[in-house]
Design a protein around this motif. Structure first.
Motif, PDB file in Angstrom:
ATOM      1  N   THR A  37       0.727  -1.294  -0.122  1.00  0.00           N
ATOM      2  CA  THR A  37       0.175   0.058  -0.035  1.00  0.00           C
ATOM      3  C   THR A  37       1.059   1.200  -0.055  1.00  0.00           C
ATOM      4  O   THR A  37       2.011   1.248   0.593  1.00  0.00           O
ATOM      5  CB  THR A  37      -0.779   0.062   1.344  1.00  0.00           C
ATOM      6  N   ASP A  39       0.399   5.167   1.039  1.00  0.00           N
ATOM      7  CA  ASP A  39      -0.584   6.077   2.153  1.00  0.00           C
ATOM      8  C   ASP A  39      -1.758   5.283   2.231  1.00  0.00           C
ATOM      9  O   ASP A  39      -2.997   6.061   1.999  1.00  0.00           O
ATOM     10  CB  ASP A  39      -0.610   7.392   1.575  1.00  0.00           C
ATOM     11  N   GLY A  40      -1.929   4.005   2.600  1.00  0.00           N
ATOM     12  CA  GLY A  40      -3.095   3.375   2.986  1.00  0.00           C
ATOM     13  C   GLY A  40      -3.823   2.859   1.733  1.00  0.00           C
ATOM     14  O   GLY A  40      -4.853   2.027   1.711  1.00  0.00           O
ATOM     15  N   ARG A  41      -3.331   3.447   0.352  1.00  0.00           N
ATOM     16  CA  ARG A  41      -4.138   2.732  -0.749  1.00  0.00           C
ATOM     17  C   ARG A  41      -3.427   1.438  -1.298  1.00  0.00           C
ATOM     18  O   ARG A  41      -2.327   1.612  -1.869  1.00  0.00           O
ATOM     19  CB  ARG A  41      -4.336   4.094  -1.815  1.00  0.00           C
ATOM     20  N   ARG A  66       3.268   0.281   3.157  1.00  0.00           N
ATOM     21  CA  ARG A  66       3.242  -1.044   3.850  1.00  0.00           C
ATOM     22  C   ARG A  66       3.875  -1.897   3.077  1.00  0.00           C
ATOM     23  O   ARG A  66       3.735  -2.209   1.897  1.00  0.00           O
ATOM     24  CB  ARG A  66       1.745  -1.373   3.969  1.00  0.00           C
ATOM     25  N   GLU A  75       5.395  -1.447   8.303  1.00  0.00           N
ATOM     26  CA  GLU A  75       4.954   0.016   7.596  1.00  0.00           C
ATOM     27  C   GLU A  75       6.087   0.902   7.952  1.00  0.00           C
ATOM     28  O   GLU A  75       6.509   0.995   8.967  1.00  0.00           O
ATOM     29  CB  GLU A  75       3.808   0.470   8.343  1.00  0.00           C
ATOM     30  N   ARG A  77       7.486   5.027   7.220  1.00  0.00           N
ATOM     31  CA  ARG A  77       7.153   6.394   6.961  1.00  0.00           C
ATOM     32  C   ARG A  77       8.597   7.000   6.327  1.00  0.00           C
ATOM     33  O   ARG A  77       9.543   7.326   6.978  1.00  0.00           O
ATOM     34  CB  ARG A  77       6.958   7.046   8.175  1.00  0.00           C
TER      35      ARG A  77
END
Length: 85
Positions: A37, A39-41, A66, A75, A77
């Motif tokens: 993923t 940014d969560g997508r 991720r 995950e 950053r």
């Protein structure tokens, strides 16, 4: 960018290389890591071009990836900065 080479593989993107001094190297991303993923997508929804665009971004910002490494997921950053080369 974050300083990685990537290639599509199934429903993921696989990191093919990590540039020294880039944000990816700083946080410990490695060749062979699969990006699940951005940014969560999910990468499968973004497609290759959409995922690459989402990973790139303004210098000084971050992208959350991720990653699957072996059987584990993590995950990260990752800071964006200018990439040489």
């Amino acid at each position: 960018g974050i300083g990685v080479g990537i290639a599509p593989r199934g429903e993921t993107l696989v990191i093919t290389g990590v540039a020294p001094g880039g944000g990816a190297a700083e946080v410990g991303l490695a060749a062979g890591d699969a990006i699940l993923t951005v940014d969560g997508r999910p990468v499968v929804e973004l497609g290759f071009g959409g995922a690459v665009s989402a990973i790139r971004g303004a210098e000084g910002t971050f992208v959350v990836l991720r990653i699957r490494r072996g059987e584990a997921t993590f995950e990260f950053r990752v800071p964006r900065r200018p990439v040489q080369g």
